[in-house]
Design a protein around this motif. Structure first.
Motif, PDB file in Angstrom:
ATOM      1  N   HIS A 150       0.835  -1.195   0.000  1.00 27.10           N
ATOM      2  CA  HIS A 150       0.000   0.000   0.000  1.00 27.10           C
ATOM      3  C   HIS A 150       0.869   1.243   0.000  1.00 27.10           C
ATOM      4  CE1 HIS A 150      -2.210  -3.243   2.020  1.00 27.10           C
ATOM      5  NE2 HIS A 150      -3.316  -2.690   1.578  1.00 27.10           N
ATOM      6  N   VAL A 151       0.411   2.259  -0.694  1.00 30.89           N
ATOM      7  CA  VAL A 151       0.978   3.590  -0.595  1.00 30.89           C
ATOM      8  C   VAL A 151      -0.127   4.494  -0.091  1.00 30.89           C
ATOM      9  CG1 VAL A 151       2.061   5.496  -1.806  1.00 30.89           C
ATOM     10  CG2 VAL A 151       2.554   3.152  -2.507  1.00 30.89           C
ATOM     11  N   ALA A 152       0.036   5.026   1.097  1.00 28.80           N
ATOM     12  CA  ALA A 152      -1.007   5.846   1.707  1.00 28.80           C
ATOM     13  C   ALA A 152      -0.576   7.295   1.727  1.00 28.80           C
ATOM     14  CB  ALA A 152      -1.295   5.380   3.133  1.00 28.80           C
ATOM     15  N   LEU A 153      -1.507   8.183   1.399  1.00 27.00           N
ATOM     16  CA  LEU A 153      -1.202   9.604   1.414  1.00 27.00           C
ATOM     17  C   LEU A 153      -2.486  10.380   1.624  1.00 27.00           C
ATOM     18  CD1 LEU A 153      -0.820  10.739  -2.255  1.00 27.00           C
ATOM     19  CD2 LEU A 153      -0.846   8.334  -1.699  1.00 27.00           C
ATOM     20  N   CYS A 163      -5.957   8.834   1.297  1.00 22.84           N
ATOM     21  CA  CYS A 163      -5.978   8.035   0.075  1.00 22.84           C
ATOM     22  C   CYS A 163      -5.097   6.807   0.265  1.00 22.84           C
ATOM     23  CB  CYS A 163      -5.454   8.844  -1.113  1.00 22.84           C
ATOM     24  SG  CYS A 163      -6.619  10.059  -1.720  1.00 22.84           S
ATOM     25  N   VAL A 164      -5.565   5.677  -0.181  1.00 23.80           N
ATOM     26  CA  VAL A 164      -4.795   4.444  -0.097  1.00 23.80           C
ATOM     27  C   VAL A 164      -4.711   3.843  -1.491  1.00 23.80           C
ATOM     28  CG1 VAL A 164      -4.576   2.176   0.955  1.00 23.80           C
ATOM     29  CG2 VAL A 164      -5.558   4.051   2.267  1.00 23.80           C
ATOM     30  N   HIS A 165      -3.496   3.800  -2.030  1.00 25.20           N
ATOM     31  CA  HIS A 165      -3.248   3.228  -3.347  1.00 25.20           C
ATOM     32  C   HIS A 165      -2.653   1.841  -3.170  1.00 25.20           C
ATOM     33  CE1 HIS A 165      -3.714   7.108  -5.663  1.00 25.20           C
ATOM     34  NE2 HIS A 165      -3.613   7.543  -4.414  1.00 25.20           N
ATOM     35  N   LEU A 166      -3.195   0.871  -3.852  1.00 22.43           N
ATOM     36  CA  LEU A 166      -2.724  -0.503  -3.758  1.00 22.43           C
ATOM     37  C   LEU A 166      -1.909  -0.865  -4.995  1.00 22.43           C
ATOM     38  CD1 LEU A 166      -2.913  -3.280  -2.213  1.00 22.43           C
ATOM     39  CD2 LEU A 166      -4.752  -3.831  -3.826  1.00 22.43           C
ATOM     40  N   THR A 217      -8.326   3.926  -3.316  1.00 26.44           N
ATOM     41  CA  THR A 217      -8.326   5.115  -4.174  1.00 26.44           C
ATOM     42  C   THR A 217      -7.966   4.728  -5.605  1.00 26.44           C
ATOM     43  OG1 THR A 217      -7.611   6.424  -2.279  1.00 26.44           O
ATOM     44  CG2 THR A 217      -7.383   7.429  -4.453  1.00 26.44           C
ATOM     45  N   HIS A 218      -6.960   3.866  -5.724  1.00 25.33           N
ATOM     46  CA  HIS A 218      -6.572   3.359  -7.039  1.00 25.33           C
ATOM     47  C   HIS A 218      -5.824   2.045  -6.849  1.00 25.33           C
ATOM     48  CE1 HIS A 218      -6.008   4.030 -11.386  1.00 25.33           C
ATOM     49  NE2 HIS A 218      -4.897   3.330 -11.216  1.00 25.33           N
TER      50      HIS A 218
END
Length: 414
Positions: free
Chosen positions: A28-31, A43-46, A101-102
């Protein structure tokens, strides 16, 4: 923006991962990002990484993660899990849908993932504080996404290139003002400026020495190799210089009157202790000094005695990043040869100055955190020091889940 049932799905994923069987090829990349409403949302991008050759050879289950669309995935239990064995006995297989988020598939390029972070660079240059952190199980590809190899750079190096490209010609190079505590700054005397210059010069000199050594090793390896096989990158600046050529710019408001003084820091949390990765004493084989958290007069938390170094170009910032990485706690485990054993944070603090440095209008910060991955001892077979590290990593990530749940509670509470 998809809220992933606000933070509930995020919280469940963070906590359940520490005690249930979970697929190991998703990170995960969270921002933070502003929603159309009045409240901020996370926002959480997987990102789903491709299977390695070893995983394919071991017949790892490849149908645990199914990408439904650009925002949703279906997770199924691995065939070797207890739940899967129950389904074989007639009980329905459990599958869960998670919304992000995406969602980025295994074929996604580094530059595509960076597209999610680039708007935050514009935010921090225009007066906001920003945070990006990577989360996932060990060997999920977090550090690859975050830092990347030199020939395929990740979020952090690309952020540096875009940031400095955007303020090109508007950089305040004097070191007479410096970040202090959490959101303050201090004015330095002429003697203090010389001390800052000496520290910066020493760190850059260390990088130059190691870079020259790595170049000699690289050429020696080339001379000894047959067939021109590809070699592991040794940290040359060539790839970063190429990245700078193609870096994009983001819009900066009021830049005609504002100059930017840029300072960076790099630290890690290892076994519940906080260390400065830019501490020169530790490069001289002295015992590392543990830092501590403190609070300023307004109650804001900061790292006491953390070293901040002024940078005037993306190349300088990248060199300092590369030098700090040499100090990071990394070790080999059964499933990851280069496993991060600590949580590290690279911070960029920007002083917005005008009137030749006489007035500082604001102080903003962009923090980029590469969290260590959660581990299950049944897979890593850790023992001794590695087992102690894993316990501290898992405990801290469990606390992170509780923090995110508290954020969600505060958002929905009156």
């Amino acid at each position: 923006m998809s809220t992933a049932e606000d933070f509930e799905a995020i919280r469940k994923d963070l906590i359940d991962e520490l005690c249930q069987e979970e697929n190991s090829n998703a990170s995960h990349v969270a921002l933070p990002q502003k929603s159309s409403g009045s409240k901020d949302r996370m926002c959480v991008h997987l990102r789903v990484r491709p299977f390695t050759e070893a995983e394919v050879a071991q017949n790892e289950s490849q149908d645990c993660v199914s990408i439904e669309n650009s925002t949703s995935v279906i997770l199924k239990q691995p065939q070797i899990s207890l739940g899967s064995r129950y389904s074989d006995r007639g009980i329905g297989q459990i599958a869960q849908c998670f919304t992000f988020t995406h969602v980025y598939g295994p074929e996604t390029k580094q530059v595509e993932v960076f597209g999610a972070v680039k708007p935050l660079i514009e935010d921090v240059l225009n007066g906001q504080n920003c945070l990006v952190f990577t989360y996932g199980v060990t060997n999920a590809g977090k550090t690859y996404t975050f830092q990347g190899p030199d020939n395929d750079m990740g979020i952090l190096p690309r952020s540096l290139s875009v940031l400095f490209k955007s303020i090109e010609g508007k950089i305040y190079r004097n070191m007479n003002i410096k970040p202090q505590r959490c959101t303050d700054f201090s004015r330095l005397t002429e003697m203090q400026v010389k001390e800052e210059e000496a520290i910066k010069k020493s760190v850059l000199h260390l990088f130059k020495e190691s870079d020259q050594y790595n170049e000699s090793c690289r050429h020696s390896s080339l001379d000894a190799s047959e067939g021109g096989s590809s070699l592991k990158s040794f940290g040359s600046l060539g790839d970063f210089a190429e990245e700078l050529k193609h870096a994009e710019q983001v819009a900066v408001t009021g830049a005609d009157r504002i100059r930017f003084s840029v300072w960076v820091s790099f630290c890690e949390i290892y076994n519940e202790a906080l260390y400065d990765l830019l501490d020169l004493a530790s490069y001289k084989c002295q015992k590392r000094k543990a830092l501590r958290f403190a609070q300023d007069a307004k109650g804001n938390t900061y790292v006491k005695d953390l070293r901040w170094i002024q940078v005037s170009s993306a190349e300088e910032a990248y060199k300092i990043l590369k030098q700090g990485r040499k100090q990071q706690s990394i070790a080999s485990t059964k499933i990851n040869n280069l496993s991060s054993r600590s949580h590290c944070t690279f911070s960029v603090r920007i002083l917005h100055v005008k009137n030749g440095g006489l007035h500082v209008t604001r102080v903003t910060e962009m923090s980029l955190c590469d969290l260590a991955g959660s581990e299950r001892n049944t897979k890593t077979k850790n023992a001794g020091e590695r087992l102690k590290e894993a316990g501290n990593i898992n405990t801290s990530l469990l606390i992170l889940g509780k923090c995110i749940n508290a954020l969600r509670h505060n958002q929905i509470s009156k």
